[in-house]
Structures are given as C-alpha cells and as structure tokens.
Design an enzyme around this catalytic site. Sequence first.
Site, PDB file in Angstrom:
ATOM      1  N   GLY A  46     133.374  -1.824 107.251  1.00  0.00           N
ATOM      2  CA  GLY A  46     132.433  -2.875 107.602  1.00  0.00           C
ATOM      3  C   GLY A  46     132.448  -3.978 106.574  1.00  0.00           C
ATOM      4  CD  GLN A  51     130.439  -6.825 101.955  1.00  0.00           C
ATOM      5  OE1 GLN A  51     130.391  -6.542 103.136  1.00  0.00           O
ATOM      6  NE2 GLN A  51     130.903  -5.987 101.031  1.00  0.00           N
ATOM      7  CB  CYS A  91     129.741  -1.387  99.098  1.00  0.00           C
ATOM      8  SG  CYS A  91     129.488  -3.127  99.452  1.00  0.00           S
ATOM      9  CG  LEU A  92     135.269  -3.275 101.516  1.00  0.00           C
ATOM     10  CD1 LEU A  92     135.792  -4.183 102.617  1.00  0.00           C
ATOM     11  CD2 LEU A  92     136.390  -2.409 100.957  1.00  0.00           C
ATOM     12  CG  HIS A 133     126.594  -0.490 103.792  1.00  0.00           C
ATOM     13  ND1 HIS A 133     126.878   0.315 102.724  1.00  0.00           N
ATOM     14  CD2 HIS A 133     127.188  -1.684 103.509  1.00  0.00           C
ATOM     15  CE1 HIS A 133     127.573  -0.365 101.823  1.00  0.00           C
ATOM     16  NE2 HIS A 133     127.785  -1.577 102.276  1.00  0.00           N
ATOM     17  CD  GLU A 134     128.934  -3.675 106.241  1.00  0.00           C
ATOM     18  OE1 GLU A 134     128.802  -4.771 105.644  1.00  0.00           O
ATOM     19  OE2 GLU A 134     129.566  -2.722 105.760  1.00  0.00           O
ATOM     20  CG  HIS A 137     126.184  -6.259 102.579  1.00  0.00           C
ATOM     21  ND1 HIS A 137     126.337  -6.465 101.228  1.00  0.00           N
ATOM     22  CD2 HIS A 137     126.951  -5.184 102.884  1.00  0.00           C
ATOM     23  CE1 HIS A 137     127.164  -5.545 100.736  1.00  0.00           C
ATOM     24  NE2 HIS A 137     127.548  -4.751 101.719  1.00  0.00           N
TER      25      HIS A 137
HETATM   26 NI    NI Z   1     128.879  -3.200 101.613  1.00  0.00          NI
END
Ligand code: NI
Length: 165
Positions: A46, A51, A91-92, A133-134, A137
């Site tokens: 995701g 991000q 998480c990226l 999670h997304e 963000h």
């Molecule tokens: Ni993330």
Amino acid sequence: MAIRNIRIMGDEVLTKRCKEITTMTPRLKMLIEDMAETMYDANGVGLAACQVGVLKRIVVIDVSEEGNDLMVFINPEIIETDGEQEGYEGCLSVPDKSGWVKRPNRVVVKALNEDLQPFTLEGEGLLARAILHECEHLDGHLYVEHVEGGEQGLISNEKLRTEEE
Ligand code: NI
C-alpha cells in the site's frame, strides 16, 4: 509512468493532513499510476499520496500475492470496524523495520474510484490492516504510533527474519 521518491519518517510531509479530491485531472491520473508503480517497485502492499510528497487523499493498495489486484481509494472513509488482529506491520516510509500492531480485523470503507464514482468495500485480515494503515497516512499518522514504545519498539526486518527461522 515514473517511480517517485518515497518520503521517509522524519519528513514533515508525512505529518500533514491530506486534502480531499474534488475533480479528477490528467495530472492526478498520472499521480495514481506513479503511486502504483512506486508501490510495486518497492514491494509494498500500500501507498498513500503523502508518501510521495503529495498532500492529496489518495491511496493505492494491492494485497494479492501476484500483484495484479490494484485498488485505488480516493477520499476514503472508514465507516465500520470490528474484531481484532495483531501482527507485525511495516511501512515503506519506515524502511527495513517492523512493529507489532493491534488493529480491527474487519473494516468497511467508503471511497471514490478513479472516475470519482463512490463505492463501498469490506476488507478482512491483511486488506483491513492495509486500508487502516494507509487511511491513517492521509491524516498525518504512522503505524509507529500504535507500536508499544513507539520508534524504540520497532524491530529490524533482518532480526525478525532470524527470529522466524
Ligand atoms: Ni505506510
């Protein structure tokens, strides 16, 4: 299409609230394509627009093994949650680390698709986790906030792999 630079924890852009989308433009369509490409390139499940440094309420998710089930959520809103799951999450924007997070096991999300048509989707397990999670963000939050001890409570992915063996 292009791979965009993923912002890392500590970057202020990850702490800001993203703005609602009201009209679809070629520029936004390109952003969505780039977000998908960036997510697949980084082996993520995701990615939220902030991000890659864009403060818009857009999320892409693909929890399939094959990476052939791209989901796009514009202005997503969680309208229902229930149950509980816990497990390691990453998480990226927090590279090479994981943290133990408890979340609801099931969510119902309302969002717009790329043509700004509304849809509702129910997700369980990993999909529910990714959606929650997304969506966080988009309000400037990272999963690290849910980890006991915060940043100190994270474990390196290398160590995690060793522990699992
Ligand atoms: Ni993330």
